[in-house]
Structures are given as structure tokens and as C-alpha cells.
Motif scaffolding. Structure first.
Motif, PDB file in Angstrom:
ATOM      1  N   VAL A   1      56.090 -16.839   2.651  1.00 27.21           N
ATOM      2  CA  VAL A   1      55.420 -18.055   2.173  1.00 27.21           C
ATOM      3  C   VAL A   1      54.002 -17.664   1.788  1.00 27.21           C
ATOM      4  CG1 VAL A   1      54.597 -20.366   2.731  1.00 27.21           C
ATOM      5  CG2 VAL A   1      56.792 -19.587   3.640  1.00 27.21           C
ATOM      6  N   GLU A   2      53.653 -17.942   0.550  1.00 29.19           N
ATOM      7  CA  GLU A   2      52.314 -17.645   0.050  1.00 29.19           C
ATOM      8  C   GLU A   2      51.606 -18.957  -0.230  1.00 29.19           C
ATOM      9  OE1 GLU A   2      50.206 -15.595  -3.852  1.00 29.19           O
ATOM     10  OE2 GLU A   2      52.317 -15.227  -3.457  1.00 29.19           O
ATOM     11  N   LYS A   3      50.368 -19.057   0.209  1.00 32.58           N
ATOM     12  CA  LYS A   3      49.576 -20.250  -0.079  1.00 32.58           C
ATOM     13  C   LYS A   3      48.695 -19.960  -1.282  1.00 32.58           C
ATOM     14  CE  LYS A   3      49.791 -21.718   4.653  1.00 32.58           C
ATOM     15  NZ  LYS A   3      49.145 -21.786   5.933  1.00 32.58           N
ATOM     16  N   LEU A   4      48.810 -20.816  -2.283  1.00 34.64           N
ATOM     17  CA  LEU A   4      48.047 -20.670  -3.513  1.00 34.64           C
ATOM     18  C   LEU A   4      47.334 -21.988  -3.753  1.00 34.64           C
ATOM     19  CD1 LEU A   4      47.433 -18.895  -6.019  1.00 34.64           C
ATOM     20  CD2 LEU A   4      49.470 -19.891  -7.065  1.00 34.64           C
ATOM     21  N   ASP A   5      46.094 -22.058  -3.287  1.00 29.75           N
ATOM     22  CA  ASP A   5      45.316 -23.299  -3.327  1.00 29.75           C
ATOM     23  C   ASP A   5      46.076 -24.370  -2.548  1.00 29.75           C
ATOM     24  OD1 ASP A   5      43.137 -24.895  -3.895  1.00 29.75           O
ATOM     25  OD2 ASP A   5      43.732 -25.317  -5.952  1.00 29.75           O
ATOM     26  N   VAL A   6      46.493 -25.461  -3.168  1.00 35.88           N
ATOM     27  CA  VAL A   6      47.208 -26.517  -2.440  1.00 35.88           C
ATOM     28  C   VAL A   6      48.726 -26.295  -2.443  1.00 35.88           C
ATOM     29  CG1 VAL A   6      45.429 -28.238  -2.851  1.00 35.88           C
ATOM     30  CG2 VAL A   6      47.338 -28.032  -4.456  1.00 35.88           C
ATOM     31  N   LEU A   7      49.186 -25.293  -3.194  1.00 35.06           N
ATOM     32  CA  LEU A   7      50.622 -25.033  -3.279  1.00 35.06           C
ATOM     33  C   LEU A   7      51.075 -24.068  -2.197  1.00 35.06           C
ATOM     34  CD1 LEU A   7      51.014 -24.522  -7.124  1.00 35.06           C
ATOM     35  CD2 LEU A   7      51.419 -26.603  -5.795  1.00 35.06           C
TER      36      LEU A   7
ATOM     37  N   THR B   1      54.652 -28.236   6.045  1.00 37.60           N
ATOM     38  CA  THR B   1      54.139 -27.094   6.811  1.00 37.60           C
ATOM     39  C   THR B   1      55.242 -26.052   6.833  1.00 37.60           C
ATOM     40  OG1 THR B   1      55.035 -27.911   8.887  1.00 37.60           O
ATOM     41  CG2 THR B   1      52.828 -28.672   8.303  1.00 37.60           C
ATOM     42  N   ASP B   2      55.159 -25.119   7.747  1.00 37.89           N
ATOM     43  CA  ASP B   2      56.219 -24.124   7.897  1.00 37.89           C
ATOM     44  C   ASP B   2      57.542 -24.780   8.281  1.00 37.89           C
ATOM     45  OD1 ASP B   2      54.554 -22.029   7.201  1.00 37.89           O
ATOM     46  OD2 ASP B   2      53.968 -21.635   9.272  1.00 37.89           O
ATOM     47  N   ALA B   3      57.510 -25.989   8.825  1.00 36.17           N
ATOM     48  CA  ALA B   3      58.740 -26.706   9.169  1.00 36.17           C
ATOM     49  C   ALA B   3      59.578 -27.008   7.931  1.00 36.17           C
ATOM     50  CB  ALA B   3      58.411 -28.005   9.896  1.00 36.17           C
TER      51      ALA B   3
ATOM     52  N   PRO C   1      61.654 -23.165   7.024  1.00 33.05           N
ATOM     53  CA  PRO C   1      61.833 -22.321   8.208  1.00 33.05           C
ATOM     54  C   PRO C   1      62.578 -21.013   7.963  1.00 33.05           C
ATOM     55  CG  PRO C   1      63.356 -24.144   8.294  1.00 33.05           C
ATOM     56  CD  PRO C   1      62.438 -24.384   7.120  1.00 33.05           C
ATOM     57  N   SER C   2      63.444 -20.963   6.957  1.00 36.65           N
ATOM     58  CA  SER C   2      64.206 -19.743   6.727  1.00 36.65           C
ATOM     59  C   SER C   2      63.635 -18.881   5.598  1.00 36.65           C
ATOM     60  CB  SER C   2      65.674 -20.087   6.435  1.00 36.65           C
ATOM     61  OG  SER C   2      65.763 -20.879   5.268  1.00 36.65           O
ATOM     62  N   ALA C   3      62.442 -19.210   5.152  1.00 34.23           N
ATOM     63  CA  ALA C   3      61.813 -18.419   4.088  1.00 34.23           C
ATOM     64  C   ALA C   3      61.468 -17.029   4.607  1.00 34.23           C
ATOM     65  CB  ALA C   3      60.550 -19.106   3.591  1.00 34.23           C
TER      66      ALA C   3
ATOM     67  N   ARG D   1      65.786 -16.610  -4.163  1.00 37.60           N
ATOM     68  CA  ARG D   1      65.589 -18.038  -4.442  1.00 37.60           C
ATOM     69  C   ARG D   1      64.159 -18.422  -4.078  1.00 37.60           C
ATOM     70  NH1 ARG D   1      68.433 -21.182  -0.952  1.00 37.60           N
ATOM     71  NH2 ARG D   1      68.458 -19.450   0.492  1.00 37.60           N
ATOM     72  N   GLY D   2      63.621 -19.419  -4.760  1.00 41.24           N
ATOM     73  CA  GLY D   2      62.257 -19.842  -4.506  1.00 41.24           C
ATOM     74  C   GLY D   2      62.137 -21.346  -4.357  1.00 41.24           C
ATOM     75  N   PHE D   3      61.000 -21.748  -3.812  1.00 35.91           N
ATOM     76  CA  PHE D   3      60.726 -23.160  -3.571  1.00 35.91           C
ATOM     77  C   PHE D   3      59.221 -23.340  -3.631  1.00 35.91           C
ATOM     78  CE2 PHE D   3      59.916 -26.646  -0.470  1.00 35.91           C
ATOM     79  CZ  PHE D   3      60.654 -27.645  -1.063  1.00 35.91           C
ATOM     80  N   ILE D   4      58.771 -24.349  -4.340  1.00 32.34           N
ATOM     81  CA  ILE D   4      57.340 -24.650  -4.418  1.00 32.34           C
ATOM     82  C   ILE D   4      57.121 -26.036  -3.838  1.00 32.34           C
ATOM     83  CG2 ILE D   4      55.341 -24.994  -5.911  1.00 32.34           C
ATOM     84  CD1 ILE D   4      56.708 -23.116  -7.928  1.00 32.34           C
ATOM     85  N   THR D   5      56.161 -26.151  -2.951  1.00 32.74           N
ATOM     86  CA  THR D   5      55.816 -27.431  -2.374  1.00 32.74           C
ATOM     87  C   THR D   5      54.296 -27.507  -2.291  1.00 32.74           C
ATOM     88  OG1 THR D   5      56.271 -28.955  -0.554  1.00 32.74           O
ATOM     89  CG2 THR D   5      55.966 -26.638   0.029  1.00 32.74           C
ATOM     90  N   TYR D   6      53.796 -28.599  -1.798  1.00 30.71           N
ATOM     91  CA  TYR D   6      52.352 -28.787  -1.689  1.00 30.71           C
ATOM     92  C   TYR D   6      52.064 -29.594  -0.432  1.00 30.71           C
ATOM     93  CZ  TYR D   6      53.515 -33.424  -3.348  1.00 30.71           C
ATOM     94  OH  TYR D   6      54.068 -34.670  -3.466  1.00 30.71           O
TER      95      TYR D   6
END
Length: 52
Positions: A27-33, A17-19, A22-24, A42-47
Motif C-alpha cells: 500500500v502506497e500513500k500518494l497525498d490523499v490517495l 485505512t488498512d482495514a 487487508p490482503s494487499a 491487481r490494484g485498488f485506489i481509494t482515498y
């Protein structure tokens, strides 16, 4: 529910989740990503759940 699934569900519910980002600055939601952008570009991808 089997123990591993129980822990995975708790992890997904509480941390994917946003947890998790936290310092982003964005945050963009792209389907399940979830695509997070941090200072300096810098970037980070999670699901949350790839099975949904």
C-alpha cells in the motif's frame, strides 16, 4: 453534525485505512490517495478525505 456527515466520518475513520485493504501486498500513500497492490498485479485506489 448532520447524520450523513456523522456516518461518513465514521466510515472514513474506521474503514478508509488498512482495514480496507487487508490482503494487499503493498500500500502506497500518494497525498490523499492510497494505492494498493494485490497478488496477481491487481490494484485498488481509494482515498481518506479528498477535502483535506
Amino acid at each position: 453534525m448532520a447524520e450523513p456527515n456523522k456516518y461518513l466520518k465514521a466510515y472514513n475513520d474506521q474503514l478508509r485505512t488498512d482495514a480496507e485493504t487487508p490482503s494487499a501486498i503493498q500500500v502506497e500513500k500518494l497525498d490523499v490517495l492510497r494505492l494498493a497492490t494485490f497478488a496477481g498485479g491487481r490494484g485498488f485506489i481509494t482515498y481518506r478525505d479528498l477535502g483535506s
